[in-house]
Design a protein around this motif. Sequence first.
Motif, PDB file in Angstrom:
ATOM      1  N   TYR A 153       0.833  -1.205   0.000  1.00 20.99           N
ATOM      2  CA  TYR A 153       0.000   0.000   0.000  1.00 20.99           C
ATOM      3  C   TYR A 153       0.868   1.256   0.000  1.00 20.99           C
ATOM      4  CZ  TYR A 153      -3.617   3.352   1.328  1.00 20.99           C
ATOM      5  OH  TYR A 153      -4.468   4.434   1.354  1.00 20.99           O
ATOM      6  N   GLU A 156       2.586   1.833  -3.279  1.00 23.30           N
ATOM      7  CA  GLU A 156       1.687   2.229  -4.362  1.00 23.30           C
ATOM      8  C   GLU A 156       1.133   3.644  -4.215  1.00 23.30           C
ATOM      9  OE1 GLU A 156       0.125  -2.263  -5.570  1.00 23.30           O
ATOM     10  OE2 GLU A 156      -1.258  -0.852  -4.623  1.00 23.30           O
ATOM     11  N   ARG A 163       9.524   7.295  -1.806  1.00 19.57           N
ATOM     12  CA  ARG A 163       9.005   5.946  -1.579  1.00 19.57           C
ATOM     13  C   ARG A 163       9.918   5.137  -0.664  1.00 19.57           C
ATOM     14  NH1 ARG A 163       8.664   4.414  -6.666  1.00 19.57           N
ATOM     15  NH2 ARG A 163      10.689   3.375  -6.646  1.00 19.57           N
ATOM     16  N   SER A 220      -5.894   1.956  -2.733  1.00 16.22           N
ATOM     17  CA  SER A 220      -4.712   2.225  -3.553  1.00 16.22           C
ATOM     18  C   SER A 220      -5.113   2.637  -4.970  1.00 16.22           C
ATOM     19  CB  SER A 220      -3.831   0.976  -3.619  1.00 16.22           C
ATOM     20  OG  SER A 220      -2.896   1.074  -4.672  1.00 16.22           O
ATOM     21  N   ARG A 222      -3.399   2.606  -7.685  1.00 15.65           N
ATOM     22  CA  ARG A 222      -2.927   1.634  -8.676  1.00 15.65           C
ATOM     23  C   ARG A 222      -3.824   0.398  -8.695  1.00 15.65           C
ATOM     24  NH1 ARG A 222       1.855   4.434  -7.778  1.00 15.65           N
ATOM     25  NH2 ARG A 222       3.210   4.569  -9.623  1.00 15.65           N
ATOM     26  N   TRP A 223      -4.243  -0.059  -7.529  1.00 16.22           N
ATOM     27  CA  TRP A 223      -5.143  -1.216  -7.494  1.00 16.22           C
ATOM     28  C   TRP A 223      -6.487  -0.861  -8.137  1.00 16.22           C
ATOM     29  CZ3 TRP A 223      -9.937  -2.069  -5.216  1.00 16.22           C
ATOM     30  CH2 TRP A 223     -10.387  -3.393  -5.241  1.00 16.22           C
ATOM     31  N   MET A 261       1.450   0.863 -16.408  1.00 15.31           N
ATOM     32  CA  MET A 261       1.094  -0.328 -15.644  1.00 15.31           C
ATOM     33  C   MET A 261       0.813  -1.504 -16.570  1.00 15.31           C
ATOM     34  SD  MET A 261      -1.704  -0.456 -12.577  1.00 15.31           S
ATOM     35  CE  MET A 261      -3.078  -0.160 -13.687  1.00 15.31           C
ATOM     36  N   SER A 405       8.318  -5.270  -2.330  1.00 16.33           N
ATOM     37  CA  SER A 405       7.084  -4.638  -2.815  1.00 16.33           C
ATOM     38  C   SER A 405       7.280  -3.904  -4.130  1.00 16.33           C
ATOM     39  CB  SER A 405       6.557  -3.652  -1.762  1.00 16.33           C
ATOM     40  OG  SER A 405       6.290  -4.314  -0.551  1.00 16.33           O
ATOM     41  N   GLU A 406       8.514  -3.501  -4.433  1.00 19.45           N
ATOM     42  CA  GLU A 406       8.775  -2.723  -5.644  1.00 19.45           C
ATOM     43  C   GLU A 406       8.911  -3.567  -6.906  1.00 19.45           C
ATOM     44  OE1 GLU A 406      11.230   1.319  -4.520  1.00 19.45           O
ATOM     45  OE2 GLU A 406      12.336  -0.555  -4.756  1.00 19.45           O
ATOM     46  N   THR A 410       2.223  -4.210 -10.839  1.00 19.08           N
ATOM     47  CA  THR A 410       0.970  -4.089 -10.100  1.00 19.08           C
ATOM     48  C   THR A 410       0.043  -5.278 -10.338  1.00 19.08           C
ATOM     49  OG1 THR A 410       1.125  -1.681 -10.256  1.00 19.08           O
ATOM     50  CG2 THR A 410      -1.012  -2.592  -9.676  1.00 19.08           C
ATOM     51  N   ARG A 413       1.514  -8.048  -8.183  1.00 17.83           N
ATOM     52  CA  ARG A 413       2.176  -7.691  -6.922  1.00 17.83           C
ATOM     53  C   ARG A 413       1.571  -8.450  -5.740  1.00 17.83           C
ATOM     54  NH1 ARG A 413       2.189  -2.327  -7.253  1.00 17.83           N
ATOM     55  NH2 ARG A 413       4.222  -2.435  -8.283  1.00 17.83           N
ATOM     56  N   LEU A 467       7.154   2.716 -10.059  1.00 14.50           N
ATOM     57  CA  LEU A 467       6.977   1.268  -9.943  1.00 14.50           C
ATOM     58  C   LEU A 467       6.894   0.615 -11.315  1.00 14.50           C
ATOM     59  CD1 LEU A 467       4.374   1.080  -7.027  1.00 14.50           C
ATOM     60  CD2 LEU A 467       6.852   0.781  -6.910  1.00 14.50           C
TER      61      LEU A 467
END
Length: 486
Positions: A153, A156, A163, A220, A222-223, A261, A405-406, A410, A413, A467
Motif C-alpha cells: 500500500y 503504491e 518511496r 490504492s 494503482r489497485w 502499468m 514490494s517494488e 501491479t 504484486r 513502480l
Amino acid sequence: IENPSFVLVSSLLQFVRTMSLTVHLAAATLVVTMGGLLFGYTIGITSNVVSPGQLRCESGHGGTWTTVEYGQCYELSWREIWLTYIIGIAIASALCAAMSDAIGRRKEMQISAALYCIGALTTAFAPVLWGMFLGFGIYGAGMGFAMHAAPMYIVEISPAEVRCCMVALIEAVIVVGAMLGYSVGSLCVAIPNDGWRIMCALSGVLALVMGVGTCFVPRSPRWLLLRAAGDITYASEAEEALKFLRRGDVGDELMEIYYDMNAASGGNESVWGHKKALMISCITLGFRLILAQPLWFAVPLFRIAGFGRQSESLSYIGVGCVQLVSTLLALWLASVQGCRASMKVGILMLVVAHVVMAVALLSSPCVLLEGSCSARQVAVAIFAFIFSTAGYQIGLGSFSWLLVSEVFPTKVRGSGVSTVLLCFASSSFVVVFFEWSRPWDVLVFVAFAAALLFVHVVVPETRGMTLEEIGADLLRPPREKAAKEA
C-alpha cells in the motif's frame, strides 16, 4: 565533492517539502504502519508473557492443554508461541495469494486489524491453553495480512522520490512497537499470574484504533486502476484517491500510471512469469534472516557482561534506540546514494563487526556464551554486537520489504508478495528452532560475502524510478538493458 552537512540538510528539506505537499499521505502512511507497530509490540511482550510467574510456571508442573482455569501456569517457552505466530503468518500468506488482488490493500489492512483484535482478546480471556494458542494463531494471521498489505500500500501511494523513506518507516515503527511492548510488559509483569493477559488485551485496543483508522484512508490508486478495466467507476475512485494523497492536478500522473502499468507486466499475468523478481525477493529476505542472527543473542550477551536483570531492558530499549538511529542514517544514505548503496554499507559494517569479534575471541580462545571469556573480550563483543546491529538496520533490515514490494508489477504484486511471504514464514522455522553453534560461524561469513555480491550484481537501484519503470526494467533482456545504460 558536496559538503556532507549540506547534503544532509538538503535531503531532509526535500523530504519535509514533499511531505508538506499532502498531510493526507503522511496520515495514511501512519495508519497503515500500525500493523508494524502491533507486530513489534508482540516481539516486545513475548519474553514477559512467558516469564516465570506469568504464563510459564516458576517451578514444577503446570496445567495441561485442556485444563480450564484462570491463573494457571504452563511449561512453555517463547518458541512455542512464535511457532504459532509463524503458522498464522503462513496461513495468511496462502489466503492473500488467493484473494489479495480481488479485495485490495485497504481491505487486507482491515482484515489484519480485525484478526489482530480477535486474536489478542481471545488470548487474553481464554481460560484454557488451547484457546490461548488459538488466539496466538489468529494474531499471527493478522501479522501475515499486515506484512503483506502494508508495504504494498505504501509503495503504491508514495511519490517515487520519497518511496524508499516511506516504506523504511515500517521498520522504524516495528522497533518502536517492540520498545513499547517491552515497557508495557515490564509494568504488567508485576501483576501475578494474569499480568500477561493485560499485555495481550492492550494490543487488541491498538488493533481497534488501527481498524478505525483504515476506514478513513483511500484505496490504492494503482489497485483501483487495475480494476477499472471491468468497471469504469474504479477509474473515478482512483482519481479521487490520488487527489486525496496529492495536491493539484493528478490527471497526467493518473494516465501515466495507467499506460505504464499495462506495459510493465510484459504480458505476464502470472507471478511465475516474473522469476527474476521472485528470486531477488526470496533471496533478499533469506539473507535478512541470516544477517539478523546477532540480535537473538542480545539478552545472554548482556547477562554475561554483568548487567544482570537489566539485560532484557538493554536488549529491547537500548538496542531499539540503536536501531532507530541506524534507520534514520539509512534513510539519509538512501536519499543521497540510493537503497542499494545503503545495503552495501550495512553488510560491510556486519563484516567488520564479526571480524573484530573473531579476532578478539581467537586471541585467547574461549566460548563467549559459556562465560569463559575475559572482561576485555566481552567488552569487544558488546561493541561488535552494537556495530553489527547498526549495520543490519542500515542494510537489509530497513529496505528488504521495500525491495519485495517494488519489484513486482501491479498486476501480480499481490500474488508475488504472498509467495515471498510464504517462503519467509517457512524459513523462519529455522531461526526459531535451531541454535546457531560455532561451526556455523564460518558459514555466516560466507553469507556476508554472498549477500554483498548479490546486492552488487543482482539487486537493482530503484531510487527515483516509478513502480512501472522498475517492473519494465526487470523484464528487459540483459543486452537491451546494457545498451540502454550505455
